[in-house]
Design a protein around this motif. Structure first.
Motif, PDB file in Angstrom:
ATOM      1  N   LYS A  10     -47.324  12.026  25.641  1.00 29.66           N
ATOM      2  CA  LYS A  10     -48.326  13.009  26.046  1.00 29.66           C
ATOM      3  C   LYS A  10     -49.258  13.352  24.891  1.00 29.66           C
ATOM      4  N   ARG A  11     -48.700  13.529  23.696  1.00 27.17           N
ATOM      5  CA  ARG A  11     -49.541  13.815  22.524  1.00 27.17           C
ATOM      6  C   ARG A  11     -50.491  12.653  22.238  1.00 27.17           C
ATOM      7  N   GLU A  12     -49.992  11.441  22.384  1.00 32.62           N
ATOM      8  CA  GLU A  12     -50.863  10.278  22.166  1.00 32.62           C
ATOM      9  C   GLU A  12     -51.972  10.224  23.214  1.00 32.62           C
ATOM     10  N   ALA A  13     -51.638  10.518  24.475  1.00 26.20           N
ATOM     11  CA  ALA A  13     -52.646  10.526  25.538  1.00 26.20           C
ATOM     12  C   ALA A  13     -53.694  11.613  25.284  1.00 26.20           C
ATOM     13  N   THR A  14     -53.256  12.765  24.783  1.00 32.12           N
ATOM     14  CA  THR A  14     -54.208  13.836  24.466  1.00 32.12           C
ATOM     15  C   THR A  14     -55.164  13.415  23.356  1.00 32.12           C
ATOM     16  N   LYS A  15     -54.652  12.719  22.365  1.00 34.15           N
ATOM     17  CA  LYS A  15     -55.497  12.237  21.269  1.00 34.15           C
ATOM     18  C   LYS A  15     -56.527  11.232  21.787  1.00 34.15           C
ATOM     19  N   LEU A  16     -56.083  10.303  22.632  1.00 31.44           N
ATOM     20  CA  LEU A  16     -57.009   9.325  23.209  1.00 31.44           C
ATOM     21  C   LEU A  16     -58.045  10.010  24.099  1.00 31.44           C
ATOM     22  N   GLN A  67     -70.872   1.803  23.663  1.00 30.97           N
ATOM     23  CA  GLN A  67     -70.366   1.232  24.916  1.00 30.97           C
ATOM     24  C   GLN A  67     -69.064   0.477  24.670  1.00 30.97           C
ATOM     25  N   HIS A  68     -69.042  -0.301  23.607  1.00 34.23           N
ATOM     26  CA  HIS A  68     -67.831  -1.066  23.284  1.00 34.23           C
ATOM     27  C   HIS A  68     -66.664  -0.126  22.962  1.00 34.23           C
ATOM     28  N   ASP A  69     -66.937   0.907  22.160  1.00 35.47           N
ATOM     29  CA  ASP A  69     -65.875   1.846  21.798  1.00 35.47           C
ATOM     30  C   ASP A  69     -65.368   2.611  23.017  1.00 35.47           C
ATOM     31  N   ILE A  70     -66.284   3.024  23.888  1.00 33.66           N
ATOM     32  CA  ILE A  70     -65.888   3.787  25.076  1.00 33.66           C
ATOM     33  C   ILE A  70     -65.029   2.939  26.002  1.00 33.66           C
ATOM     34  N   GLN A  71     -65.444   1.710  26.241  1.00 33.22           N
ATOM     35  CA  GLN A  71     -64.662   0.836  27.118  1.00 33.22           C
ATOM     36  C   GLN A  71     -63.275   0.566  26.535  1.00 33.22           C
ATOM     37  N   ARG A  72     -63.218   0.383  25.224  1.00 32.36           N
ATOM     38  CA  ARG A  72     -61.928   0.148  24.585  1.00 32.36           C
ATOM     39  C   ARG A  72     -61.048   1.399  24.676  1.00 32.36           C
ATOM     40  N   SER A  73     -61.625   2.591  24.495  1.00 33.47           N
ATOM     41  CA  SER A  73     -60.864   3.831  24.579  1.00 33.47           C
ATOM     42  C   SER A  73     -60.394   4.089  26.014  1.00 33.47           C
ATOM     43  N   MET A  74     -61.249   3.791  26.995  1.00 37.82           N
ATOM     44  CA  MET A  74     -60.839   3.974  28.387  1.00 37.82           C
ATOM     45  C   MET A  74     -59.672   3.063  28.737  1.00 37.82           C
ATOM     46  N   GLN A  75     -59.723   1.810  28.255  1.00 41.31           N
ATOM     47  CA  GLN A  75     -58.625   0.887  28.527  1.00 41.31           C
ATOM     48  C   GLN A  75     -57.340   1.343  27.841  1.00 41.31           C
ATOM     49  N   ALA A  76     -57.468   1.860  26.614  1.00 40.07           N
ATOM     50  CA  ALA A  76     -56.284   2.334  25.891  1.00 40.07           C
ATOM     51  C   ALA A  76     -55.650   3.531  26.605  1.00 40.07           C
ATOM     52  N   LEU A  77     -56.488   4.468  27.086  1.00 49.15           N
ATOM     53  CA  LEU A  77     -55.959   5.630  27.799  1.00 49.15           C
ATOM     54  C   LEU A  77     -55.345   5.223  29.129  1.00 49.15           C
ATOM     55  N   GLN A  78     -55.982   4.277  29.814  1.00 50.79           N
ATOM     56  CA  GLN A  78     -55.432   3.788  31.084  1.00 50.79           C
ATOM     57  C   GLN A  78     -54.072   3.140  30.873  1.00 50.79           C
ATOM     58  N   CYS A  80     -52.005   3.706  28.389  1.00 54.76           N
ATOM     59  CA  CYS A  80     -51.048   4.733  27.975  1.00 54.76           C
ATOM     60  C   CYS A  80     -50.513   5.500  29.181  1.00 54.76           C
ATOM     61  N   ILE A  81     -51.398   5.815  30.124  1.00 52.10           N
ATOM     62  CA  ILE A  81     -50.971   6.573  31.311  1.00 52.10           C
ATOM     63  C   ILE A  81     -50.095   5.711  32.214  1.00 52.10           C
ATOM     64  N   THR A  82     -50.537   4.496  32.489  1.00 50.34           N
ATOM     65  CA  THR A  82     -49.856   3.660  33.477  1.00 50.34           C
ATOM     66  C   THR A  82     -48.557   3.077  32.935  1.00 50.34           C
ATOM     67  N   SER A  83     -48.593   2.578  31.700  1.00 50.52           N
ATOM     68  CA  SER A  83     -47.458   1.830  31.171  1.00 50.52           C
ATOM     69  C   SER A  83     -46.429   2.700  30.458  1.00 50.52           C
ATOM     70  N   ARG A  84     -46.829   3.882  29.970  1.00 49.42           N
ATOM     71  CA  ARG A  84     -45.901   4.663  29.148  1.00 49.42           C
ATOM     72  C   ARG A  84     -45.680   6.077  29.667  1.00 49.42           C
ATOM     73  N   LEU A  85     -46.778   6.777  29.998  1.00 49.83           N
ATOM     74  CA  LEU A  85     -46.615   8.179  30.401  1.00 49.83           C
ATOM     75  C   LEU A  85     -45.992   8.289  31.785  1.00 49.83           C
ATOM     76  N   ASP A  86     -46.482   7.514  32.747  1.00 51.17           N
ATOM     77  CA  ASP A  86     -45.955   7.585  34.113  1.00 51.17           C
ATOM     78  C   ASP A  86     -44.477   7.187  34.193  1.00 51.17           C
ATOM     79  N   ARG A 102     -54.818  11.331  34.812  1.00 57.48           N
ATOM     80  CA  ARG A 102     -55.549  10.362  35.640  1.00 57.48           C
ATOM     81  C   ARG A 102     -56.883  10.946  36.091  1.00 57.48           C
ATOM     82  N   GLU A 103     -56.877  12.212  36.467  1.00 52.73           N
ATOM     83  CA  GLU A 103     -58.121  12.863  36.881  1.00 52.73           C
ATOM     84  C   GLU A 103     -59.094  12.981  35.716  1.00 52.73           C
ATOM     85  N   ILE A 104     -58.580  13.274  34.523  1.00 51.56           N
ATOM     86  CA  ILE A 104     -59.448  13.351  33.339  1.00 51.56           C
ATOM     87  C   ILE A 104     -60.089  12.003  33.068  1.00 51.56           C
ATOM     88  N   LEU A 105     -59.297  10.932  33.128  1.00 53.61           N
ATOM     89  CA  LEU A 105     -59.837   9.594  32.904  1.00 53.61           C
ATOM     90  C   LEU A 105     -60.885   9.250  33.954  1.00 53.61           C
TER      91      LEU A 105
END
Length: 236
Positions: A10-16, A67-78, A80-86, A102-105
């Motif tokens: 959760k802390r990692e997801a908040t940072k992302l 754009q590159h950084d945002i797409q990379r950050s969105m993928q990292a947060l996705q 983190c949520i799907t593979s680890r947090l859930d 998920r709603e924030i993303l």
């Protein structure tokens, strides 16, 4: 142990989330600036381009890097949520936390797409102004073929943006369905463990069923005997 693992993820997801929010805000500011400049005359565009050339890095380069950084950050947060947090969520409160992320993303993705559309519209206006300046320099009107191509490109881009929004919504729905399926799987596993921890429950149910069947047979025999005795008494 599971609670500590969930809190760590959760802390990692908040940072992302904060990093992505900051990058999207910077991209929105850049898109708004370019959109405001593109709404003026072509001379303003020429002055802006000259200032970009003299200043070093252009706004196009800044936008591309963001754009590159945002797409990379969105993928990292996705991920983190799907593979680890859930998978680490075991309680109803933790599942609500996963849903909130998920709603924030989803909201940040929508904000980025809106800003990206504004950026693309400003670039298209810049191309139109360039074409108009070139036509004026040659003493001729604006090239109708270029105008048609730009309009066609705008229609295609709008269609792609709509398709991207639909895909994002489908991904969000798929993620929610996956979370519900995980919750049902955990509930089923809990019921299975309860049945395993109560020995002989199936035998007890069978014994109750046999007892009830035996009682039904005795009751039916008594009723039949009474009917038979009544008939015998009436006809003798």
């Amino acid at each position: 142990m599971d609670h500590n693992q969930f809190e760590s993820v959760k802390r990692e997801a908040t940072k992302l989330e904060r990093q992505l929010e900051e990058k999207v805000a910077r991209y929105q500011q850049l898109a708004q600036k370019c959109n405001a400049q593109s709404s003026t005359t072509s001379n303003s565009w020429n002055q802006m381009e000259q200032g970009q050339t003299n200043g070093g890095s252009t706004e196009k380069e800044q936008a591309a890097a963001l754009q590159h950084d945002i797409q990379r950050s969105m993928q990292a947060l996705q991920d983190c949520i799907t593979s680890r947090l859930d998978p680490a969520a075991n309680t109803s409160h933790q599942m609500l936390v996963v849903k909130r992320y998920r709603e924030i993303l989803f909201d940040l993705t929508g904000d980025y797409q809106k800003a990206h559309q504004g950026w693309q519209r400003s670039q298209e206006r810049m191309e139109l102004f360039k074409g108009a300046d070139g036509s004026k320099g040659g003493g001729e009107g604006q090239d109708p073929a270029m105008d048609n191509l730009l309009r066609e490109r705008n229609h295609i881009q709008n269609s792609l943006n709509g398709a991207n929004q639909t895909i994002e919504q489908a991904f969000a729905i798929r993620a929610d369905l996956g979370a519900q399926r995980s919750g049902l799987g955990r509930a089923q596993a809990g019921i299975g463990s309860i049945l395993t921890n109560i020995p002989g429950i199936n035998g007890l149910v069978d014994a109750i069923r046999r007892k009830r069947s035996k009682d039904d047979k005795i009751l039916a025999g008594v009723i039949a005997s009474c009917i038979f005795f009544t008939l015998w008494y009436l006809f003798h």
